[in-house]
Design an enzyme around this catalytic site. Structure first.
Site, PDB file in Angstrom:
ATOM      1  CG  ASP A 218      -2.060   0.856   1.315  1.00  0.00           C
ATOM      2  OD1 ASP A 218      -3.035   0.900   0.586  1.00  0.00           O
ATOM      3  OD2 ASP A 218      -1.702   1.994   2.287  1.00  0.00           O
ATOM      4  CD  GLU A 271      15.445 -14.464   4.559  1.00  0.00           C
ATOM      5  OE1 GLU A 271      14.681 -14.655   5.242  1.00  0.00           O
ATOM      6  OE2 GLU A 271      16.275 -13.279   4.781  1.00  0.00           O
TER       7      GLU A 271
HETATM    8  C1  GLC Z   1      -4.341   3.021  -0.508  1.00  0.00           C
HETATM    9  C2  GLC Z   1      -5.434   2.329  -0.500  1.00  0.00           C
HETATM   10  C3  GLC Z   1      -6.394   3.016  -0.020  1.00  0.00           C
HETATM   11  C4  GLC Z   1      -6.067   3.738   1.279  1.00  0.00           C
HETATM   12  C5  GLC Z   1      -4.943   4.358   1.244  1.00  0.00           C
HETATM   13  C6  GLC Z   1      -4.555   4.703   2.551  1.00  0.00           C
HETATM   14  O1  GLC Z   1      -4.322   3.837  -1.726  1.00  0.00           O
HETATM   15  O2  GLC Z   1      -5.776   1.433  -1.759  1.00  0.00           O
HETATM   16  O3  GLC Z   1      -7.807   2.318  -0.040  1.00  0.00           O
HETATM   17  O4  GLC Z   1      -7.157   4.660   1.612  1.00  0.00           O
HETATM   18  O5  GLC Z   1      -4.020   3.603   0.523  1.00  0.00           O
HETATM   19  O6  GLC Z   1      -3.789   3.461   3.380  1.00  0.00           O
END
Ligand code: GLC
Length: 568
Positions: A218, A271
């Site tokens: 993310d 790993e």
């Molecule tokens: C990413 C995710 C989204 C979230 C953001 C903050 O863009 O896809 O859903 O709100 O990160 O974590």
């Protein structure tokens, strides 16, 4: 290492231990809280996923990616993580997770989990420790704390804004401020801190040891920051993608140093046997994407360009050509995405009139108007969505599907404001309706409580039109969208060969026609009227059309898959 036995088991259960299984995989994104609810509390859960494994197997996917299922206050739909190594008790237990993984592997479906390294939640043990600790303490240095400006420090350290609207700094009782590029409940971590780095390496091992095959990372472009004082005013750093700033020089996004972090992650992934895969969610200029997708880094990066393209042959042609040549240069495979949990569903985007705006911008405006303006043509949107998915599934590279698109779901536009969950809605003071409309729990049955999602009401209200689009309603209809996805994925498995394609004669401003090695061809008509269908035997079409084999005409907004043979 403790992983040896687990990885061995995983290898035995899953298809050939191809280290690069992900290169042309079809990955199905599950938004766990809205997929299937096994205990009737209104929230989807892991046992719900387990109960639907036969459905996933029949769909014919290669992997699932689960959005966060970790303990969370749900300030941002689970992307505010309290504990990276546990399951939210409302969603199940680690034992449920293990059972789910084992059972998915038994069906040859790999498991990708979402890892959220840019920020923790404000309920995470580290943040609570930071609040209890004094200024300048090691506990605070895991996050980004600063004194405020002005004589009494009552002004935030800079004028930066959060991506969900409002200021990016929040004040704590002793007067200091902390940075949150998303919601205040999502304090940003300080990745210059070794302890933060080690903690995440341990988390990657924790899940890899449990047999997880890969990670979706993310906000992968956000971790490295340059916070040297004085902090630059927002006016000078508004955009990191438009090329106004020299590449890599934005203080918050897409800095070169972020790749040192992923080089360490890669060493952990390697790993394992097979090495764990990763895909970066990195909203960066396309020229910067290869760094994230490098084999020394995460290995693959999302390409969101198809998701941002209008329904237009010219735009699709450019996006496909550019991304395939980039992928070839970077040694990775590209990723195709039409929908995910952050954007208006593509059936809806394609059913709105395209004026000067981008489809996805029009869609957000449509949501704001309560679904009244501009007028949505549901039938047209779905017809184009079906044509688009057949095109996307014929391309070389990985295909990422988002739960519910296989049912042809439209965006839900009428969630009452008091039930909206997305923080973007409140923080933008209603200027952004948020992302709940694509996160409404799936309809499994044509009627009954929450359309078979669970035994009681779902955590977001489902509209009446979900019934006829339920799995139950579509399952036995060979012309349904669900049947189209199943047929397409079955054919793709048979036809997919080397990771290449070539444009064929007939490709023009209205029609895209390409061939894959082995003679599999795909032709899409984006135009307003029928066009001649290229020669070959029709394998599959996005909508049934009269006399497809005889009239040799491909109707508007339709895709056909062909292979060498008679009929022309
Ligand atoms: C990413 C995710 C989204 C979230 C953001 C903050 O863009 O896809 O859903 O709100 O990160 O974590």
């Amino acid at each position: 290492m403790s992983s040896a036995r687990t990885t061995h088991q995983v290898r035995d259960q899953v298809r050939p231990a191809a280290a690069e299984w992900w290169r042309q995989a079809v990955v199905y994104q599950i938004y766990p809280r809205s997929f299937a609810d096994s205990d009737g509390n209104g929230l989807g859960d892991l046992r719900g996923v387990i109960s639907r494994i036969p459905y996933l197997a029949e769909l014919g996917i290669d992997a699932v990616w689960l959005s966060p299922f970790y303990p969370s206050a749900l300030a941002d739909g689970g992307y505010d993580v309290d504990d990276y190594r546990d399951v939210d008790p409302r969603l199940g237990t680690l034992a449920d997770f293990d059972e789910m993984t084992t059972r998915l592997h038994a069906q040859r479906i790999r498991v990708i989990v979402d890892i959220v390294p840019n920020h923790t939640s404000s309920r995470h043990a580290w943040f609570r420790e930071a609040l209890a600790a004094p200024k300048g303490s090691p506990a605070r240095s895991r996050y980004i704390f600063r004194d405020g400006l002005g004589p009494d420090g009552s002004q935030p350290p800079s004028d930066w804004v959060s991506l969900f609207g409002g200021p990016a700094w929040a004040r704590v009782p002793d007067g200091q401020w902390y940075l949150h590029l998303f919601a205040p409940e999502q304090p940003d971590l300080n990745w210059d801190n070794r302890e933060v780095r080690d903690e995440f390496l341990a988390t990657l091992r924790f899940w890899s040891d449990r047999g997880v095959d890969g990670f979706r990372v993310d906000v992968a472009h956000g971790l490295a920051k340059n916070l040297a004082e004085p902090l630059e005013p927002i006016a000078g750093i508004k955009n990191h993608i438009d090329g106004a700033l020299p590449p890599g020089s934005h203080p918050l996004w897409d800095r070169n140093e972020v790749h040192d972090i992923y080089a360490e992650w890669r060493r952990v992934f390697n790993e394992y046997d097979p090495p764990r895969a990763a895909v970066a969610e990195a909203w960066v200029h396309p020229s910067r994407r290869p760094r994230y997708a490098s084999p020394d880094g995460l290995g693959q990066a999302f390409n969101f360009e198809l998701l941002e393209a209008n329904w237009s042959a010219g735009e699709f042609l450019r996006v496909i050509t550019d991304n395939l040549s980039d992928a070839q240069r970077q040694g990775s495979s590209t990723t195709w995405v039409l929908s995910n949990h952050d954007v208006v569903r593509h059936a809806t985007r394609y059913g709105l009139p395209t004026g000067d705006r981008r489809d996805h911008q029009t869609a957000r405006q449509w949501l704001l108007s309560g679904g009244t303006s501009p007028r949505l043509d549901r039938g047209l949107g779905l017809r184009r969505a079906r044509a688009a998915i057949l095109l996307m599934l014929a391309l070389p590279g990985s295909a990422y599907l988002y739960q519910g698109e296989e049912l042809g779901l439209h965006e839900v536009h009428d969630i009452p404001s008091e039930l909206v969950q997305d923080p973007a809605y409140a923080r933008s003071r209603g200027a952004d309706k948020g992302r709940d409309g694509c996160r409404v729990p799936l309809p499994w049955t044509a009627d009954g409580p929450s359309f078979g999602f669970g035994a009681g009401p779902a955590h977001l209200p489902q509209p009446a039109w979900f019934g006829p689009l339920s799995v139950q309603a579509q399952e036995r209809d060979p012309a349904s969208t669900l049947s189209l996805y199943r047929d397409a994925l079955r054919w793709r498995r048979t036809l997919q060969t080397a990771e290449s394609m070539e444009w064929m004669p007939g490709t023009n401003g209205q029609v895209l026609h390409f061939a894959r090695p082995g003679g599999w061809r795909c032709v899409t008509n984006f135009g307003p009227g029928p066009v001649p269908l290229p020669h070959g035997t029709v394998i599959l079409t996005s909508v049934p059309f009269e006399g497809s084999a005889h009239s040799r005409q491909l109707p508007a907004d339709t895709t056909a898959w062909l292979r060498p043979g008679q009929n022309g």
